[in-house]
Design a protein around this motif. Structure first.
Motif, PDB file in Angstrom:
ATOM      1  N   GLY A   1      17.767 -69.084 -34.285  1.00 40.57           N
ATOM      2  CA  GLY A   1      16.431 -69.564 -33.736  1.00 40.57           C
ATOM      3  C   GLY A   1      15.307 -68.365 -33.572  1.00 40.57           C
ATOM      4  N   PHE A   2      15.442 -67.572 -34.607  1.00 37.80           N
ATOM      5  CA  PHE A   2      14.430 -66.583 -35.050  1.00 37.80           C
ATOM      6  C   PHE A   2      13.626 -67.163 -35.775  1.00 37.80           C
ATOM      7  CE2 PHE A   2      17.040 -62.431 -34.641  1.00 37.80           C
ATOM      8  CZ  PHE A   2      17.582 -62.732 -33.181  1.00 37.80           C
ATOM      9  N   THR A   3      12.324 -66.828 -35.691  1.00 40.27           N
ATOM     10  CA  THR A   3      11.249 -67.205 -36.439  1.00 40.27           C
ATOM     11  C   THR A   3      11.315 -66.370 -37.948  1.00 40.27           C
ATOM     12  OG1 THR A   3       9.613 -65.510 -35.704  1.00 40.27           O
ATOM     13  CG2 THR A   3       9.693 -67.818 -34.378  1.00 40.27           C
ATOM     14  N   THR A   4      10.495 -66.924 -38.775  1.00 37.78           N
ATOM     15  CA  THR A   4      10.420 -65.846 -40.007  1.00 37.78           C
ATOM     16  C   THR A   4      10.037 -64.794 -39.832  1.00 37.78           C
ATOM     17  OG1 THR A   4       9.915 -68.074 -41.351  1.00 37.78           O
ATOM     18  CG2 THR A   4       9.472 -65.865 -42.302  1.00 37.78           C
ATOM     19  N   GLU A   5       9.018 -64.438 -38.994  1.00 38.09           N
ATOM     20  CA  GLU A   5       8.334 -63.074 -38.676  1.00 38.09           C
ATOM     21  C   GLU A   5       9.433 -62.334 -37.932  1.00 38.09           C
ATOM     22  OE1 GLU A   5       5.413 -61.029 -35.464  1.00 38.09           O
ATOM     23  OE2 GLU A   5       5.243 -63.511 -35.876  1.00 38.09           O
ATOM     24  N   ALA A   6      10.370 -62.850 -37.027  1.00 34.73           N
ATOM     25  CA  ALA A   6      11.321 -62.244 -36.184  1.00 34.73           C
ATOM     26  C   ALA A   6      12.282 -61.598 -37.387  1.00 34.73           C
ATOM     27  CB  ALA A   6      11.776 -62.813 -35.145  1.00 34.73           C
ATOM     28  N   ARG A   7      12.784 -62.583 -38.001  1.00 38.13           N
ATOM     29  CA  ARG A   7      13.900 -62.324 -39.083  1.00 38.13           C
ATOM     30  C   ARG A   7      13.304 -61.121 -39.960  1.00 38.13           C
ATOM     31  NH1 ARG A   7      17.945 -65.166 -39.674  1.00 38.13           N
ATOM     32  NH2 ARG A   7      17.098 -67.103 -38.760  1.00 38.13           N
ATOM     33  N   ARG A   8      12.311 -61.251 -40.792  1.00 35.52           N
ATOM     34  CA  ARG A   8      11.624 -60.217 -41.459  1.00 35.52           C
ATOM     35  C   ARG A   8      11.624 -58.727 -40.677  1.00 35.52           C
ATOM     36  NH1 ARG A   8       6.836 -62.341 -42.955  1.00 35.52           N
ATOM     37  NH2 ARG A   8       8.172 -63.952 -44.157  1.00 35.52           N
ATOM     38  N   ALA A   9      11.121 -59.109 -39.113  1.00 35.89           N
ATOM     39  CA  ALA A   9      11.034 -57.496 -38.469  1.00 35.89           C
ATOM     40  C   ALA A   9      12.449 -56.946 -38.451  1.00 35.89           C
ATOM     41  CB  ALA A   9      10.537 -57.775 -37.308  1.00 35.89           C
ATOM     42  N   LEU A  10      13.307 -57.922 -37.876  1.00 32.75           N
ATOM     43  CA  LEU A  10      14.723 -57.346 -37.788  1.00 32.75           C
ATOM     44  C   LEU A  10      15.559 -57.035 -39.060  1.00 32.75           C
ATOM     45  CD1 LEU A  10      17.259 -57.216 -35.710  1.00 32.75           C
ATOM     46  CD2 LEU A  10      17.827 -59.530 -36.554  1.00 32.75           C
ATOM     47  N   ASN A  11      15.271 -57.480 -40.063  1.00 31.73           N
ATOM     48  CA  ASN A  11      15.631 -56.891 -41.514  1.00 31.73           C
ATOM     49  C   ASN A  11      15.307 -55.677 -41.687  1.00 31.73           C
ATOM     50  OD1 ASN A  11      17.285 -59.232 -41.848  1.00 31.73           O
ATOM     51  ND2 ASN A  11      15.889 -60.186 -43.095  1.00 31.73           N
ATOM     52  N   ILE A  12      13.870 -55.389 -41.343  1.00 29.60           N
ATOM     53  CA  ILE A  12      13.076 -54.258 -41.611  1.00 29.60           C
ATOM     54  C   ILE A  12      13.718 -53.150 -40.742  1.00 29.60           C
ATOM     55  CG2 ILE A  12      11.108 -52.860 -41.413  1.00 29.60           C
ATOM     56  CD1 ILE A  12       9.406 -55.118 -42.438  1.00 29.60           C
ATOM     57  N   HIS A  13      14.095 -53.400 -39.563  1.00 34.98           N
ATOM     58  CA  HIS A  13      14.490 -52.557 -38.411  1.00 34.98           C
ATOM     59  C   HIS A  13      16.047 -52.310 -39.003  1.00 34.98           C
ATOM     60  CE1 HIS A  13      16.057 -50.913 -34.741  1.00 34.98           C
ATOM     61  NE2 HIS A  13      16.916 -51.885 -34.744  1.00 34.98           N
ATOM     62  N   LEU A  14      16.653 -53.246 -39.448  1.00 33.48           N
ATOM     63  CA  LEU A  14      18.327 -52.906 -39.851  1.00 33.48           C
ATOM     64  C   LEU A  14      18.192 -51.823 -41.189  1.00 33.48           C
ATOM     65  CD1 LEU A  14      19.836 -56.259 -39.626  1.00 33.48           C
ATOM     66  CD2 LEU A  14      20.279 -54.251 -38.025  1.00 33.48           C
ATOM     67  N   CYS A  15      17.031 -51.786 -41.861  1.00 38.09           N
ATOM     68  CA  CYS A  15      17.027 -51.009 -43.075  1.00 38.09           C
ATOM     69  C   CYS A  15      16.889 -49.453 -42.439  1.00 38.09           C
ATOM     70  CB  CYS A  15      15.861 -51.256 -43.749  1.00 38.09           C
ATOM     71  SG  CYS A  15      15.797 -52.655 -44.826  1.00 38.09           S
ATOM     72  N   PHE A  16      16.611 -49.298 -41.275  1.00 34.42           N
ATOM     73  CA  PHE A  16      16.647 -47.941 -40.733  1.00 34.42           C
ATOM     74  C   PHE A  16      17.877 -47.723 -39.737  1.00 34.42           C
ATOM     75  CE2 PHE A  16      12.102 -48.514 -41.497  1.00 34.42           C
ATOM     76  CZ  PHE A  16      11.658 -47.290 -42.205  1.00 34.42           C
ATOM     77  N   ALA A  17      18.165 -48.870 -39.061  1.00 35.18           N
ATOM     78  CA  ALA A  17      19.275 -48.679 -38.182  1.00 35.18           C
ATOM     79  C   ALA A  17      20.804 -48.536 -38.794  1.00 35.18           C
ATOM     80  CB  ALA A  17      19.322 -49.929 -37.225  1.00 35.18           C
ATOM     81  N   ILE A  18      20.842 -49.253 -39.739  1.00 34.68           N
ATOM     82  CA  ILE A  18      22.317 -49.076 -40.528  1.00 34.68           C
ATOM     83  C   ILE A  18      22.521 -47.632 -41.204  1.00 34.68           C
ATOM     84  CG2 ILE A  18      23.643 -49.811 -42.371  1.00 34.68           C
ATOM     85  CD1 ILE A  18      22.374 -53.007 -41.833  1.00 34.68           C
ATOM     86  N   PRO A  19      21.499 -47.138 -41.944  1.00 35.94           N
ATOM     87  CA  PRO A  19      21.644 -45.647 -42.225  1.00 35.94           C
ATOM     88  C   PRO A  19      21.852 -44.763 -41.188  1.00 35.94           C
ATOM     89  CG  PRO A  19      19.932 -46.804 -43.592  1.00 35.94           C
ATOM     90  CD  PRO A  19      20.287 -47.775 -42.629  1.00 35.94           C
ATOM     91  N   SER A  20      21.120 -44.836 -40.022  1.00 34.87           N
ATOM     92  CA  SER A  20      21.119 -44.139 -38.911  1.00 34.87           C
ATOM     93  C   SER A  20      22.603 -44.282 -38.467  1.00 34.87           C
ATOM     94  CB  SER A  20      20.453 -44.706 -37.669  1.00 34.87           C
ATOM     95  OG  SER A  20      18.847 -44.202 -37.978  1.00 34.87           O
ATOM     96  N   ALA A  21      23.153 -45.476 -38.227  1.00 29.00           N
ATOM     97  CA  ALA A  21      24.807 -45.335 -37.789  1.00 29.00           C
ATOM     98  C   ALA A  21      25.491 -44.854 -38.685  1.00 29.00           C
ATOM     99  CB  ALA A  21      24.925 -46.763 -37.392  1.00 29.00           C
TER     100      ALA A  21
END
Length: 131
Positions: free
Chosen positions: A69-89
């Motif tokens: 149900g995520f829009t393309t914009e939301a999916r892109r924003a979530l992927n960018i967020h995960l680029c920071f969140a995964i290394p943090s974790a």
């Protein structure tokens, strides 16, 4: 119950909440309260890992179609967020270990973690929550 909007808002609340803990930890460190700094960081670590596991369980097992149900914009924003969140974790357990051992490189690693966390916070707060 679990909608894309609820998941994104939940992630935003979680990121903001643990960021407050991180700031409290830095204040404790600034006042020379290293033991309090470590205890707050342990809580920060536990809440962050719990949040990651909780949202992964929801997205992967309970509602696997949720991200459809995520829009393309939301999916892109979530992927960018995960680029920071995964290394943090991934850095978090190393930070706890190095802090407990009082290694000389803990402050340097802390600066790297802090920079990555700033990216996690900014990208997390910018996630679109309307679909």
């Amino acid at each position: 119950m679990f909608t894309p909007t609820n998941v994104i808002l939940g992630l935003k609340v979680a990121v903001a909440s643990v960021t407050v803990l991180l700031l409290c930890s830095l204040v404790a460190l600034a006042f020379g309260r290293k033991q309090l700094h470590g205890r707050i960081n342990l809580v920060f670590f536990l809440l962050t890992i719990t949040t990651v596991v909780f949202f992964e369980v929801i997205i992967r097992f309970i509602e696997p179609q949720l991200t459809a149900g995520f829009t393309t914009e939301a999916r892109r924003a979530l992927n960018i967020h995960l680029c920071f969140a995964i290394p943090s974790a991934l850095i978090l357990p190393i930070m706890l270990w190095s802090g407990a051992r009082h290694r000389k490189w803990h402050p340097r690693l802390g600066m790297v973690f802090f920079l990555i966390w700033v990216g996690t916070f900014i990208t997390g707060m910018r996630l679109p929550h309307s679909f």
